[in-house]
Design an enzyme around this catalytic site. Structure first.
Site, PDB file in Angstrom:
ATOM      1  N   GLN A 235       0.827  -1.212   0.000  1.00 18.05           N
ATOM      2  CA  GLN A 235       0.000   0.000   0.000  1.00 18.05           C
ATOM      3  C   GLN A 235       0.862   1.263   0.000  1.00 18.05           C
ATOM      4  O   GLN A 235       1.876   1.336   0.696  1.00 18.05           O
ATOM      5  CB  GLN A 235      -0.930   0.014   1.220  1.00 18.05           C
ATOM      6  CG  GLN A 235      -2.060  -1.003   1.157  1.00 18.05           C
ATOM      7  CD  GLN A 235      -1.717  -2.291   1.851  1.00 18.05           C
ATOM      8  OE1 GLN A 235      -0.608  -2.797   1.712  1.00 18.05           O
ATOM      9  NE2 GLN A 235      -2.653  -2.843   2.603  1.00 18.05           N
ATOM     10  N   THR A 241       0.603   3.026 -10.008  1.00 16.78           N
ATOM     11  CA  THR A 241       1.215   3.592 -11.213  1.00 16.78           C
ATOM     12  C   THR A 241       2.113   2.580 -11.907  1.00 16.78           C
ATOM     13  O   THR A 241       2.082   2.430 -13.137  1.00 16.78           O
ATOM     14  CB  THR A 241       2.026   4.843 -10.851  1.00 16.78           C
ATOM     15  OG1 THR A 241       1.170   5.786 -10.198  1.00 16.78           O
ATOM     16  CG2 THR A 241       2.632   5.485 -12.082  1.00 16.78           C
ATOM     17  N   HIS A 290      -4.220  -6.747  -1.531  1.00 11.33           N
ATOM     18  CA  HIS A 290      -2.837  -6.450  -1.127  1.00 11.33           C
ATOM     19  C   HIS A 290      -2.229  -7.627  -0.377  1.00 11.33           C
ATOM     20  O   HIS A 290      -1.788  -7.510   0.775  1.00 11.33           O
ATOM     21  CB  HIS A 290      -2.786  -5.187  -0.259  1.00 11.33           C
ATOM     22  CG  HIS A 290      -3.074  -3.925  -1.012  1.00 11.33           C
ATOM     23  ND1 HIS A 290      -2.168  -3.324  -1.859  1.00 11.33           N
ATOM     24  CD2 HIS A 290      -4.190  -3.140  -1.053  1.00 11.33           C
ATOM     25  CE1 HIS A 290      -2.695  -2.222  -2.388  1.00 11.33           C
ATOM     26  NE2 HIS A 290      -3.922  -2.097  -1.922  1.00 11.33           N
ATOM     27  N   ARG A 463       0.527  13.712  -1.838  1.00 10.25           N
ATOM     28  CA  ARG A 463      -0.292  14.052  -0.666  1.00 10.25           C
ATOM     29  C   ARG A 463       0.529  14.041   0.612  1.00 10.25           C
ATOM     30  O   ARG A 463       0.282  14.810   1.530  1.00 10.25           O
ATOM     31  CB  ARG A 463      -1.459  13.069  -0.566  1.00 10.25           C
ATOM     32  CG  ARG A 463      -2.505  13.207  -1.664  1.00 10.25           C
ATOM     33  CD  ARG A 463      -3.719  12.341  -1.357  1.00 10.25           C
ATOM     34  NE  ARG A 463      -4.759  12.503  -2.361  1.00 10.25           N
ATOM     35  CZ  ARG A 463      -4.896  11.741  -3.431  1.00 10.25           C
ATOM     36  NH1 ARG A 463      -4.053  10.735  -3.618  1.00 10.25           N
ATOM     37  NH2 ARG A 463      -5.870  11.946  -4.291  1.00 10.25           N
TER      38      ARG A 463
END
Length: 617
Positions: A235, A241, A290, A463
């Site tokens: 994560q 991407t 995940h 972010r």
């Protein structure tokens, strides 16, 4: 110059200067305004006889009374008189238009005069400023104040050139970051696309000692075979991407089929209906959301070959890959993601054939999600899986009893987890770093011999970077992720050493290839040249012509001196390459003395030399 008869009749008698008026030696346009007013005030003068009207350059307009055909007036020059006569012959409408054009032309002349005077004033001011500066710097050596008219014109030209350059530069480079203003463009014509991406020093000092086998990662991956690439997606490491690059940005014989509106793409092998990639965007979350190393190693073989008979299953290799990120940035990014409502409840966390119990893995929140939680609450939860997530997802959890913390002491458990994560990471087929996108692309292409279509992009603003934290909070985050900090330092060192090793190997291979090409071309040239020379000598010896060089020169009026030099060079090369053969040839020529045997020995020497050149090449 004689005037035509009609022009002389139209002009009448020539104008005579006024009686008592001083003779003028200068141009009439250069007298002052006061002199012009005094001349106009005199009765009977030429200036007073001119019709009074609007100022020069201002016409009467289209609504004014029609123009009258008045007799010609006195002009100061012959050209003006001719223009007046020709102007009287024009129609009235044409004369009005010419008046308007004359008014506009005079306005343009006025604007140009104002611009010229303004630039002259600016140049004059700059001249005084430069004079003052130079006088302060150089003292008595400066004599800028005594610049003549030529120097003033030169200074004005320099000022104009500077202003023009500024205007052109603003047009070509309107932004603040212009490519033409970067010093890198002058220092290196072709900048290295793999330069330091984290704005750190380009010189890398390794901390760990790795063997050649650890640094050289070359996977013999055949997409038409049975091997499989498995992507371990951690994560908030940029795995989304990178996963899109794998399905949309690789040059393949049979590209992945990606439909609009669907996240998953079909990535089949050429000629087969079987996937070569096990990832989120190709097979989905087939082993859970995940899934970590422990889940994937036990789940992927069963998912891929579960429907086949055990005797029909191919012996395939599973090449695991992953992406890592700086622990502090990854932790803050996950906190921001959880604030927006992410929970990852669908994660199975299967270990040793079962998921953890609620006592082994308690929850940090009581509601449906943990949206809006502050950073302090996010850090205070002791069961938060964000702590040391990268080490936990890359290690073999079966070595420490999965999620049961009572199996071994915490210190020993942390040590086993870290060593397992390092070992798995080192033996992976490939891993990349989020902070080095271009280097990640380079190492993947060299490892799997697969090229991407477009280069990766390094995003320095995320972010996590928008979150402002003080030094105390950063140290606490590093303490909560101390295992990830150690793993990332190890991974970064291994990653950069692999990159340097592969780049050096690439340069060495390119240099070796250039040397081999030069040797091949040199041997090819010597071989071709020697063959042509030996054939010429063999033909001369076969005809029985034993002439000396002096006789050949006497028969050939235009000798070529390079021909004999080339022959001597080829003979020396033949003798050096095989001296025993040369001795045998000399003995044979002395005993037999026949031209045929000499040609045979020469041809044998040629063949031996060609063989030596081929062996050397």
């Amino acid at each position: 110059m004689a005037l035509p008869a009609f022009a002389a009749r139209a002009l009448g008698p020539p104008l005579q200067p006024e009686q008592g008026a001083p003779a003028r030696t200068t141009c009439p346009r250069r007298h002052s305004r006061v002199e012009a007013e005094l001349a106009a005030s005199r009765p009977g003068s030429v200036a007073a006889s001119v019709r009074t009207g609007p100022p020069r350059g201002v016409s009467l307009g289209f609504n004014s009374p029609p123009l009258q055909d008045k007799p010609p007036k006195a002009f100061s020059s012959l050209a003006g008189a001719l223009r007046a006569q020709l102007f009287a012959l024009l129609p009235r409408g044409r004369r009005r238009r010419m008046h308007d054009l004359r008014r506009r032309w005079d306005l343009g002349s006025l604007c140009r005069a104002l611009l010229t005077r303004g630039l002259a004033a600016v140049g004059h001011s700059l001249k005084h400023v430069l004079s003052a500066i130079f006088s302060k710097i150089f003292g008595p050596l400066a004599s800028v104040g005594n610049m003549d008219e030529k120097s003033n014109k030169l200074l004005l030209a320099l000022v104009m050139l500077f202003l023009f350059a500024v205007i052109v530069l603003q047009y070509v480079c309107p932004g603040t970051e212009c490519q033409l203003l970067r010093l890198q463009a002058f220092s290196s014509p072709v900048p290295d696309p793999y330069r330091s991406e984290d704005e750190s020093s380009a010189r890398f000092v390794p901390r760990y000692n790795f063997s050649r086998s650890d640094l050289l990662r070359k996977v013999d991956f055949d997409i038409k075979g049975d091997d499989l690439i498995v992507f371990l997606h951690i994560q908030k490491t940029g795995g989304t991407t990178f996963g899109r690059h794998l399905v949309r940005n690789i040059q393949l014989e049979q590209p992945c089929e990606c439909r609009v509106g669907q996240k998953k793409c079909t990535c089949h092998r050429p000629g087969k209906r079987e996937t070569w990639l096990f990832s989120r965007f190709s097979t989905g979350w087939s082993c859970g959301l995940h899934a970590d190393w422990t889940e994937l190693t036990s789940c992927v073989p069963a998912v891929v070959d579960g429907k086949r008979d055990a005797r029909l299953r191919p012996s395939r290799n599973f090449h695991y890959i992953t992406i890592l990120r700086d622990p502090v940035s990854r932790y803050l990014s996950e906190w921001r993601h959880v604030q927006r409502g992410a929970t990852w409840k669908a994660s199975l966390h299967v270990c040793d054939g079962r998921p953890p119990t609620s006592e082994e893995l308690p929850s940090c929140y009581t509601g449906d999600d943990w949206s809006g939680c502050p950073l302090k609450e996010f850090m205070d939860c002791p069961y938060n899986l964000a702590n040391n997530r990268q080490v936990r997802m890359l290690s073999d959890l079966t070595l420490v009893g999965c999620y049961n913390l009572s199996v071994m002491p915490e210190k020993q458990r942390n040590k086993v987890l870290l060593e397992s994560a390092k070992s798995n990471l080192k033996h992976m087929a490939f891993f990349g770093l989020t902070e080095f996108q271009r280097k990640t692309q380079y190492l993947f292409e060299k490892t799997f011999n697969m090229n991407f279509i477009s280069p990766f992009t390094q995003y320095n603003t995320t972010r996590a970077s928008s979150v402002e934290i003080n030094e105390e909070i950063q140290k606490r985050i590093e303490g909560l992720n101390f295992l990830d900090m150690e793993l990332y330092s190890y991974a970064k060192d291994l990653f950069l050493q692999r990159y340097q090793f592969m780049r050096q190997k690439e340069h060495q291979d390119a240099r070796r290839k250039r040397q081999e090409q030069r040797k091949f071309l040199k041997g090819r040239f010597l071989q071709t040249h020697f063959q042509s020379q030996s054939q010429g000598q063999g033909q001369g010896q076969g005809q029985g012509q034993s002439q000396s060089p002096g006789q050949n020169l006497s028969q050939n009026p235009n000798p070529n001196p390079n021909q004999y030099l080339t022959q001597n060079l080829s003979q020396n090369l033949t003798q050096r390459s095989n001296p025993n053969l040369t001795q045998r040839e000399n003995r044979g020529s002395q005993k037999q003395g026949s031209g045929q045997k000499q040609s045979d020995s020469s041809s044998n020497g040629t063949n031996d030399y060609i063989g030596s050149v081929e062996t050397w090449r």
